[in-house]
Design an enzyme around this catalytic site. Structure first.
Site, PDB file in Angstrom:
ATOM      1  CG  HIS A   1      -2.016  -1.018   1.120  1.00  0.00           C
ATOM      2  ND1 HIS A   1      -2.501  -1.715   2.205  1.00  0.00           N
ATOM      3  CD2 HIS A   1      -2.719  -1.479   0.052  1.00  0.00           C
ATOM      4  CE1 HIS A   1      -3.463  -2.533   1.818  1.00  0.00           C
ATOM      5  NE2 HIS A   1      -3.611  -2.411   0.510  1.00  0.00           N
TER       6      HIS A   1
ATOM      7  CD  GLU B   1      -0.518   0.139   4.698  1.00  0.00           C
ATOM      8  OE1 GLU B   1       0.071  -0.933   4.444  1.00  0.00           O
ATOM      9  OE2 GLU B   1      -1.731   0.198   4.981  1.00  0.00           O
TER      10      GLU B   1
ATOM     11  CG  ASP C   1      -8.427  -5.650  -1.788  1.00  0.00           C
ATOM     12  OD1 ASP C   1      -8.211  -6.423  -0.857  1.00  0.00           O
ATOM     13  OD2 ASP C   1      -8.982  -4.539  -1.639  1.00  0.00           O
TER      14      ASP C   1
ATOM     15  CE1 TYR D   1     -13.470 -14.084   3.076  1.00  0.00           C
ATOM     16  CE2 TYR D   1     -14.555 -12.026   2.466  1.00  0.00           C
ATOM     17  CZ  TYR D   1     -14.524 -13.197   3.212  1.00  0.00           C
ATOM     18  OH  TYR D   1     -15.538 -13.475   4.089  1.00  0.00           O
TER      19      TYR D   1
ATOM     20  CD  GLU E   1      -2.290  -3.935   8.999  1.00  0.00           C
ATOM     21  OE1 GLU E   1      -1.779  -2.797   8.865  1.00  0.00           O
ATOM     22  OE2 GLU E   1      -2.982  -4.480   8.118  1.00  0.00           O
TER      23      GLU E   1
END
Length: 395
Positions: free
Chosen positions: A161, A164, A254, A346, A365
């Site tokens: 991401h 991040e 995703d 998912y 995380e």
């Protein structure tokens, strides 16, 4: 640092002269150790070369003793010097052992910073193997690093991401930390890292999403049509701090064929800053590169680093093996993070890995707050992540 091979030299002798483990010298050089040509350059990891101007009264013996080196170390770097005839004012090459972190990762960490730091690490620690596993939409390389010679391969990645990107900075710092420890024999948290080098091969992709990271840190790209498109997808705002996707507005975490249809059914149907899964699994070059690497990598376990929540996700549809719980409990112990077996999510990278390989996979995380997490948290994040990074090598 490079030296030229002399008649009678051996790599074992270089290991003794420079006090560097022989496996690191072997892995730093694509050479047949028993058939090295005279004059062939040999890489000695963990050293840089500095210049020195000879002063009146200097001798090679004194200069070597002051630096804790044998005289032969100076002779290797100064093959044309006559030891008992040092000319005042002449220049000598002096080997300097690196005992500090050679890259500064506490900064906005875009793809240019990554490439620059990897170049520096490869220069000083050539036993770190580097290759590009693919390229982003905009053609930026996606590098993978490998360190170690063990039969067990552990994979880590960061910056799936875009906002991040601090995960990349954390991983590169660990790479520097690990290499520094290996060369100098200095433990990390009391652990001697050299046995891990022999037992484990670490695979690392520090930045899966270079286009997205650069968008968050540097702003709009020059290239059209992407400049106009991302501006439109971002609601006309030039503040991309909330952007997670790649440059095509697809959320790369995703993108994997692990109940992708379920994720697509509940997420946005058009490109945007986050959560759009694309028109199908593995449509984006960054996700394809990661999938191809994983299919060929035979990874024993994978760790995908993200930010937000100080939690570790370790399950998927009850397909994870029993050892996953043992490993995640150790990760939790050494970091203080909370293990979470499943959430309604998912199509993530670790989901797909667990589903297709039935091996341990983890989404970690780091930190808390608003992404991108501020660099003021960097020190604490690294110290807590370090426990997980080390445990991933010994579990």
């Amino acid at each position: 640092m490079r030296v030229r091979f002399r008649r009678g030299d051996t790599l074992w002798a270089y290991s003794r002269i420079f006090q560097v483990p022989l496996p690191l010298i072997l892995d730093s050089n694509a050479l047949d150790p028993v058939n090295i040509a005279i004059g062939q350059e040999v890489e000695i990891p963990g050293y840089i070369v500095t210049g020195y101007t000879v002063k009146a009264g200097d001798t090679l013996w004194q200069l070597a003793r002051q630096r804790g080196l044998p005289v032969d170390a100076l002779l290797l770097l100064n093959p044309n010097v006559i030891p008992d005839r040092l000319a005042v004012g002449s220049q000598l090459n002096i080997p300097l052992r690196v005992t500090w972190f050679i890259v500064d990762t506490i900064k906005p960490y875009d793809s240019a910073a990554l490439q620059s730091d990897l170049n520096r690490l490869a220069e000083v620690y050539p036993f770190i193997r580097r290759r590009n596993i693919g390229a982003s939409v905009l053609g930026k390389p996606i590098p993978e690093l490998r360190i170690g010679r063990g039969a067990v391969t552990v994979h880590m990645n960061g910056s799936f991401h875009a906002n991040e990107w601090i995960t990349t900075a954390i991983l590169v710092r660990f790479l520097n930390h690990y290499a520094l420890s290996l060369v100098n024999g200095t433990p990390i948290r009391g652990l001697d890292m050299r046995p891990f080098y022999d037992a484990v091969t670490l695979s690392m992709v520090p930045m899966v999403n270079p286009d997205g990271v650069d968008l968050v840190i540097r702003g709009l790209p020059e290239q059209e049509p992407w400049r106009s498109r991302v501006l439109e997808w971002n609601g006309g705002s030039t503040d991309f701090s909330g952007w997670k996707a790649n440059i095509r507005g697809v959320d790369l975490n995703d993108q994997f064929p692990a109940l992708w249809d379920r994720e697509a059914a509940r997420n946005p149907k058009e490109p945007g800053p986050r959560d759009y899964p694309g028109t199908g699994p593995l449509t984006e070059p960054e996700a394809v590169a990661m999938a191809e690497l994983t299919r060929s990598g035979d990874f024993a376990r994978v760790l995908a680093f993200h930010t937000q929540g100080e939690e570790i996700y370790w399950g998927f549809q009850n397909l994870e093996p029993p050892e996953s719980e043992v490993i995640v409990n150790e990760f939790a112990r050494v970091s203080g993070y909370t293990p979470v077996r499943t959430i309604e999510s998912y199509a993530g990278y670790k989901d797909w890995f667990i589903q297709d390989w039935r091996r341990p996979g983890f989404t970690i995380e780091l930190g808390r707050g608003v992404n991108p997490l501020p660099l003021s948290q960097y020190g604490e994040i690294y110290e807590r992540a370090l426990g997980i990074l080390l445990a991933s090598l010994y579990m």
